[in-house]
Design a protein around this motif. Structure first.
Motif, PDB file in Angstrom:
ATOM      1  N   ASN A 175       0.824  -1.211   0.000  1.00 13.58           N
ATOM      2  CA  ASN A 175       0.000   0.000   0.000  1.00 13.58           C
ATOM      3  C   ASN A 175       0.857   1.260   0.000  1.00 13.58           C
ATOM      4  O   ASN A 175       0.512   2.252  -0.641  1.00 13.58           O
ATOM      5  CB  ASN A 175      -0.950  -0.010   1.202  1.00 13.58           C
ATOM      6  CG  ASN A 175      -2.130  -0.941   0.950  1.00 13.58           C
ATOM      7  OD1 ASN A 175      -2.502  -1.170  -0.202  1.00 13.58           O
ATOM      8  ND2 ASN A 175      -2.698  -1.485   2.005  1.00 13.58           N
ATOM      9  N   TRP A 217      -1.295  -4.141  -7.979  1.00 12.14           N
ATOM     10  CA  TRP A 217      -1.176  -4.688  -6.627  1.00 12.14           C
ATOM     11  C   TRP A 217      -0.157  -5.825  -6.584  1.00 12.14           C
ATOM     12  O   TRP A 217       0.752  -5.839  -5.767  1.00 12.14           O
ATOM     13  CB  TRP A 217      -2.539  -5.173  -6.109  1.00 12.14           C
ATOM     14  CG  TRP A 217      -2.365  -5.998  -4.880  1.00 12.14           C
ATOM     15  CD1 TRP A 217      -2.311  -7.362  -4.826  1.00 12.14           C
ATOM     16  CD2 TRP A 217      -2.102  -5.539  -3.553  1.00 12.14           C
ATOM     17  NE1 TRP A 217      -2.057  -7.778  -3.538  1.00 12.14           N
ATOM     18  CE2 TRP A 217      -1.923  -6.676  -2.736  1.00 12.14           C
ATOM     19  CE3 TRP A 217      -2.011  -4.272  -2.974  1.00 12.14           C
ATOM     20  CZ2 TRP A 217      -1.653  -6.583  -1.370  1.00 12.14           C
ATOM     21  CZ3 TRP A 217      -1.746  -4.186  -1.610  1.00 12.14           C
ATOM     22  CH2 TRP A 217      -1.569  -5.325  -0.831  1.00 12.14           C
ATOM     23  N   THR A 268      -1.810   3.849  -1.530  1.00 14.97           N
ATOM     24  CA  THR A 268      -3.210   3.570  -1.173  1.00 14.97           C
ATOM     25  C   THR A 268      -3.619   4.458  -0.006  1.00 14.97           C
ATOM     26  O   THR A 268      -2.904   4.538   0.999  1.00 14.97           O
ATOM     27  CB  THR A 268      -3.369   2.093  -0.771  1.00 14.97           C
ATOM     28  OG1 THR A 268      -2.927   1.287  -1.865  1.00 14.97           O
ATOM     29  CG2 THR A 268      -4.819   1.755  -0.439  1.00 14.97           C
ATOM     30  N   THR A 270      -6.433   0.330  -6.258  1.00 16.58           N
ATOM     31  CA  THR A 270      -5.110  -0.302  -6.157  1.00 16.58           C
ATOM     32  C   THR A 270      -5.247  -1.776  -5.786  1.00 16.58           C
ATOM     33  O   THR A 270      -4.274  -2.532  -5.860  1.00 16.58           O
ATOM     34  CB  THR A 270      -4.253   0.393  -5.088  1.00 16.58           C
ATOM     35  OG1 THR A 270      -4.984   0.395  -3.846  1.00 16.58           O
ATOM     36  CG2 THR A 270      -3.934   1.825  -5.471  1.00 16.58           C
ATOM     37  N   TYR A 271      -6.434  -2.180  -5.342  1.00 15.11           N
ATOM     38  CA  TYR A 271      -6.698  -3.591  -5.005  1.00 15.11           C
ATOM     39  C   TYR A 271      -8.203  -3.789  -5.080  1.00 15.11           C
ATOM     40  O   TYR A 271      -8.964  -2.958  -4.571  1.00 15.11           O
ATOM     41  CB  TYR A 271      -6.207  -3.912  -3.590  1.00 15.11           C
ATOM     42  CG  TYR A 271      -6.453  -5.349  -3.181  1.00 15.11           C
ATOM     43  CD1 TYR A 271      -5.525  -6.345  -3.469  1.00 15.11           C
ATOM     44  CD2 TYR A 271      -7.619  -5.725  -2.499  1.00 15.11           C
ATOM     45  CE1 TYR A 271      -5.754  -7.670  -3.098  1.00 15.11           C
ATOM     46  CE2 TYR A 271      -7.849  -7.043  -2.125  1.00 15.11           C
ATOM     47  CZ  TYR A 271      -6.910  -8.007  -2.430  1.00 15.11           C
ATOM     48  OH  TYR A 271      -7.133  -9.315  -2.064  1.00 15.11           O
TER      49      TYR A 271
END
Ligand SMILES: C[S@@+](CC[C@H](N)C(=O)[O-])C[C@H]1O[C@@H](n2cnc3c(N)ncnc32)[C@H](O)[C@@H]1O
Length: 290
Positions: free
Chosen positions: A18, A43, A23, A229-230
């Motif tokens: 992250n 990711w 993130t 991002t995920y």
């Protein structure tokens, strides 16, 4: 592990990725296929090192002939033979990561091909193969559009690779059916759908149901620009069965592994505490009709 090199925790692993990705937040939101692919690629590229620091030993990534572990409960293909006879069979592995499963298949007489969306995960597999053992062709691509001709594989498999991360998992089922020969088997493991309702916590807090099972809105982490991002997509058990059937595959079994007595190790939200009470993994065994 010596005390000055403590085993990295799953939280530390996620924090590292992250930080790399910037993130800043978590939400629930609809995310389409293209944005899910972008997020997964980012990711897993960012997380590849930390993932391997945390899990490579359990998965046998650096064993010269790989290992084929289906899930955090430690089910091994060598004991369960979910793929059936693999001798001389062409096998597609989806979301192969560093390809320990494909390398194990190659060491046991099969002809596997590993596919993954993340270059960094595949690079880790190349590094392992450079250290010895069988070599396996690796392809960088997404699971929703398989870059292979119709009926080019005898078998297909996936150990937590791709299926939980795609927006259109029915499309993955259709694609696998297309590339399989008639009679070919497709076996894939995913988070057990009932885990969705609990917080991702291996301890007692992970035993309290908090999220509706019926809410399919994906779990999303975002950067400061609002880019995912995920992303993780939820399907109920019924959804998974319906997608398999709609793609023209036959469902043979759903395996919900018990937590084994020998295993006292946690893997993220998987723990002996939770594993003794309810399943963490579902393995779907399907076949393309003759
Ligand atoms: C939990 S890891 C599992 C990797 C490997 N099967 C293992 O057991 O270590 C998930 C893998 O799925 C891959 N993946 C995620 N989304 C994907 C997609 N849309 N298509 C193909 N692979 C994907 C990731 O890059 C990652 O390598």
């Amino acid at each position: 592990m010596p005390e000055d090199h403590p085993e990295p925790t799953e939280d530390a692993r996620h924090a590292a990725a992250n930080a790399l990705l910037g993130t800043t937040g978590v939400t629930r939101a609809k995310v389409d296929s293209a944005a899910s692919r972008r997020a997964s690629r980012r990711w897993w590229d960012a997380d590849a090192d930390a993932y391997h620091e945390t899990h490579a030993d359990f998965l046998g990534v650096d064993s010269p002939a790989g290992e084929f572990v289906w899930c955090p409960e430690g089910l091994h293909e060598g004991d369960w033979h979910l793929l059936g006879d693999i001798e001389d069979k062409r096998v597609l592995e989806i979301g192969c990561g560093s390809a320990p499963c494909s390398r194990w298949l190659a060491a046991h007489g099969a002809h596997p091909f590993g596919l993954d969306i993340s270059r960094a995960m595949l690079d880790r597999g190349v590094a392992a193969m450079n250290a010895g053992g069988p070599r396996v062709p690796l392809v960088q691509a997404g699971a929703e559009e398989l870059p292979f001709a119709d009926e080019s594989f005898d078998l297909a498999c996936s150990a937590f690779g791709g299926v939980p991360f795609v927006a259109d998992s029915e499309q993955v089922m259709r694609e696998v059916r297309r590339v399989l020969k008639p009679g070919g088997r497709w076996v894939f493991s995913v988070n057990h759908p009932m885990r969705w309702i609990f917080p991702d916590d291996p301890g007692p807090d992970g035993l309290r149901a908090a999220i509706p099972y019926f809410d399919r809105t994906p779990y999303v982490e975002l950067d400061a620009d609002g880019e995912p991002t995920y992303v993780e997509h939820h399907r109920t058990i019924g959804d998974r069965v319906r997608e398999i059937v709609a793609a023209g595959l036959v469902l043979k079994d759903i395996i919900e592994p018990d937590w084994p007595e020998w295993l006292d190790r946690e893997w993220g939200q998987w723990s002996p505490l939770r594993g003794e009470i309810f399943p963490g993994t579902a393995i779907f065994v399907t076949e393309k009709p003759n």
